[in-house]
Design a protein around this motif. Structure first.
Motif, short mmCIF file in Angstrom:
data_model
loop_
_atom_site.label_atom_id
_atom_site.label_comp_id
_atom_site.label_asym_id
_atom_site.label_seq_id
_atom_site.Cartn_x
_atom_site.Cartn_y
_atom_site.Cartn_z
N GLN A 65 0.83 -1.21 0.00
CA GLN A 65 0.00 0.00 0.00
C GLN A 65 0.87 1.26 0.00
O GLN A 65 0.43 2.32 0.44
CB GLN A 65 -0.93 -0.01 1.21
CG GLN A 65 -1.72 -1.29 1.39
CD GLN A 65 -2.54 -1.68 0.16
OE1 GLN A 65 -3.12 -0.82 -0.51
NE2 GLN A 65 -2.57 -2.97 -0.15
N GLU A 66 2.09 1.17 -0.55
CA GLU A 66 3.04 2.29 -0.51
C GLU A 66 2.74 3.29 -1.63
O GLU A 66 3.60 3.64 -2.44
CB GLU A 66 4.47 1.76 -0.64
CG GLU A 66 4.83 0.66 0.35
CD GLU A 66 4.72 -0.74 -0.25
OE1 GLU A 66 5.39 -1.65 0.25
OE2 GLU A 66 3.96 -0.90 -1.23
N VAL A 67 1.51 3.77 -1.69
CA VAL A 67 1.01 4.56 -2.82
C VAL A 67 1.67 5.94 -2.86
O VAL A 67 2.15 6.39 -3.91
CB VAL A 67 -0.53 4.70 -2.75
CG1 VAL A 67 -1.03 5.59 -3.89
CG2 VAL A 67 -1.18 3.32 -2.80
N TYR A 70 5.36 5.62 -3.64
CA TYR A 70 5.54 5.32 -5.07
C TYR A 70 5.47 6.60 -5.91
O TYR A 70 6.34 6.88 -6.74
CB TYR A 70 4.45 4.33 -5.49
CG TYR A 70 4.19 4.25 -6.97
CD1 TYR A 70 4.96 3.43 -7.78
CD2 TYR A 70 3.16 4.99 -7.55
CE1 TYR A 70 4.71 3.36 -9.15
CE2 TYR A 70 2.91 4.92 -8.91
CZ TYR A 70 3.68 4.11 -9.70
OH TYR A 70 3.45 4.03 -11.05
N THR A 93 2.55 -0.68 -6.62
CA THR A 93 3.50 0.23 -5.98
C THR A 93 4.95 -0.14 -6.28
O THR A 93 5.88 0.45 -5.71
CB THR A 93 3.30 0.25 -4.45
OG1 THR A 93 3.42 -1.07 -3.93
CG2 THR A 93 1.93 0.82 -4.10
N VAL A 174 9.28 -3.59 -2.14
CA VAL A 174 7.87 -3.47 -1.75
C VAL A 174 7.51 -4.60 -0.79
O VAL A 174 7.96 -5.74 -0.96
CB VAL A 174 6.98 -3.51 -3.02
CG1 VAL A 174 5.53 -3.75 -2.68
CG2 VAL A 174 7.13 -2.22 -3.82
#
Length: 550
Positions: A65-67, A70, A93, A174
């Motif tokens: 969920q590293e939006v 990213y 991501t 990730v």
């Protein structure tokens, strides 16, 4: 012209004069001069390193969920002239950023995800979350990309000026906390043309190592049981409880532990235990990590778990299925690259810590009842040697290798490409790990200084790899003739598995609106500490009194 320059660059220039003592001195080589320029370039970018570090710290995003991370990193690298490949291995991501052309291709990676329930105000030596219950960087994965980017940009500038051939390839780890990505990168061929990889990971000293790292590999598996719902009071005999199956599996596994090899590590969480007590749960899941010291033992441990799951399903008249969510091999790292990197590490040395840096570190160690309260490292670690893997004969005739603990899926890349892990001193020694306290230093001068030191060592090592063809060849020779001579990489995932990109979605959906007001704004504040209004360092009166009286 490029080849002529490369040859000239690698020829040492001997000094013509003598020192005052009469000893003949060698002048700096062209490579030495380039390294000095790289160090200066990294130093000039220290504010950029701080900004990237603090920005990622403020995002506090869990694996897959590293939006925001990213978007921020890929936008930055695109502006710097890198070509971005997105949606790597089907992960929204994940990305790869490349610049340059030709060989060698050097991959430069670091993780980006954080830890559940680890929200913590930086620079505060006691528990004080930014958002209560929220994720936070309780390991320090916010820092590695800052290091890599300033090192790569510093070297890129030299490559452009001097027309040095080679390709820089930046990428993120990730969902490392789920060991959920890197084995898929390898399976899908993203590293097939890479000549060497430098991976960076937060630590409490500036160091690297080679050989068997002494850690475990693992397979991450979720078992799901399906039964039949029923009224838990009115007609329980008509139900078949999936939760009963989960509990029986856990009981069976815990009894089996006594008869497992001492090197194993295994742990689980019940990720779905049903909906409400008055309904017999028709579906329930348990998530296991099976860790061991070698590929065959990891497979055996998993097969034992599967057998116990099937037994639990039979006892409860339920059905069981499983999903592999991630995997990692035990680590093994490249000797020639590690030795070259360590020579650069010695040239950089540890940062100069301020009295405030040491005060924060010692107060945190005391708060967490660490074994030592000596503060930050002031002596450089030696080059890490291979772990002792000589078997010990135990009663009963079984051979055991020394006990181990953690895992990291960088090992899957290291078993496919000559790789090292460069650790840099941005965290406080002797903390629990995967814990809110490990976030205390990670947006403070401690983290910033550690990143800059690591970036200097990495930039010099990149120049070694770009300008010393023999080093690339030696790295490949070690990989072929030592590392993989008897042990070949066999993936723990197959073509049937896909990254579990849905993991952590609900948690981040719940917490992102609460975290967003605290995102770092570098246009208004020089540091994240300044934005949060934190006096550095912040200690309780009792902490300060106890430490200062010494």
């Amino acid at each position: 012209m490029k080849h002529t320059y490369l040859v000239l660059l690698l020829l040492p220039i001997l000094a013509l004069g003598q020192s005052k003592k009469g000893a003949k001195q060698a002048a700096a080589t062209p490579l030495d001069k380039l390294k000095a320029e790289a160090i200066a370039a990294v130093e000039a970018r220290k504010d950029q390193a701080q900004q990237i570090n603090d920005m990622l710290f403020s995002f506090s995003e869990l694996g897959f969920q590293e939006v925001e991370t990213y978007t921020y990193l890929t936008t930055l690298l695109e502006k710097e002239g890198f070509t971005i490949q997105k949606n790597i291995s089907g992960m929204p991501t994940a990305w790869i950023a490349t610049w340059g052309n030709g060989k060698p291709v050097i991959a430069i990676g670091s993780d980006v995800d954080c830890i559940p329930k680890a929200s913590q105000k930086p620079g505060v030596a006691y528990k004080d979350p930014i958002v209560d219950g929220a994720p936070g960087h309780g390991e320090g994965h916010n820092s590695g990309q800052a290091l890599n980017i300033v090192a790569a940009l510093s070297v890129k500038k030299l490559m452009e000026r001097d027309k040095i051939p080679g390709t820089l390839m930046l990428w993120p780890g990730v969902a490392e906390e789920l060991v959920g990505a890197k084995a898929f990168y390898i399976r899908d061929g993203y590293f097939k043309d890479v000549d060497a990889c430098i991976f960076t990971h937060v630590g409490d000293n500036l160091v690297t190592s080679y050989g068997d790292a002494g850690n475990n590999g693992l397979v991450s598996v979720r078992f799901t049981f399906e039964g039949s719902a029923a009224h838990a009071a009115g007609a329980p005999w008509r139900g078949r409880s999936a939760l009963d199956a989960v509990e029986l599996m856990n009981i069976g596994w815990n009894y089996r532990r006594e008869h497992l090899e001492l090197t194993q590590r295994s742990h689980y969480v019940i990720s779905d235990g049903g909906d409400q007590p008055n309904v017999v749960p028709s579906k329930a899941s348990v998530w296991y990590y099976f860790r061991e010291r070698s590929y065959p033992k990891i497979r055996k441990l998993f097969e034992t778990g599967l057998a116990i799951a099937e037994g639990a399903a039979k006892m409860t008249e339920t059905k069981v299925s499983y999903e592999i969510l991630g995997s990692a091999w035990p680590g093994h790292f490249n000797k020639p690259i590690a030795e070259a990197a360590y020579q650069n590490i010695k040239k950089v040395g540890l940062p100069t810590w301020s009295a405030d840096d040491q005060l924060l570190a010692k107060a945190t160690q005391k708060e967490l009842q660490s074994r030592k309260t000596e503060g930050l490292a002031v002596k450089l670690d030696s080059l890490g040697l291979p772990a002792n893997t000589a078997p010990t004969v135990m009663m009963g005739g079984q051979n055991f290798v020394p006990l181990t603990g953690g895992s990291d899926d960088i090992a899957d890349i290291a078993w496919s490409v000559p790789t090292i892990v460069l650790r840099y001193p941005s965290n406080i020694p002797d903390l629990p790990g995967h814990h809110w306290s490990n976030a205390i230093s990670m947006a403070t001068p401690i983290a910033h200084k550690g990143i800059v030191a690591g970036a200097k060592a990495e930039a010099m090592t990149l120049l070694d790899l770009l300008l010393k063809p023999d080093l690339i060849q030696q790295a490949k020779d070690y990989y072929v003739n030592e590392q993989t001579k008897e042990q070949k990489y066999t993936p723990l995932i197959s073509n049937k598995e896909f990254p579990a990109v849905y993991l952590n979605q609900k948690i981040m959906t719940d917490f992102k609106p609460k975290l967003k007001p605290y995102y770092y704004d570098p246009s208004k504040y020089k540091t994240y500490l300044e934005q949060l209004g934190i006096t550095y360092p912040t200690l309780r009166d009792d902490q300060r009194a106890e430490l200062l009286k010494k």
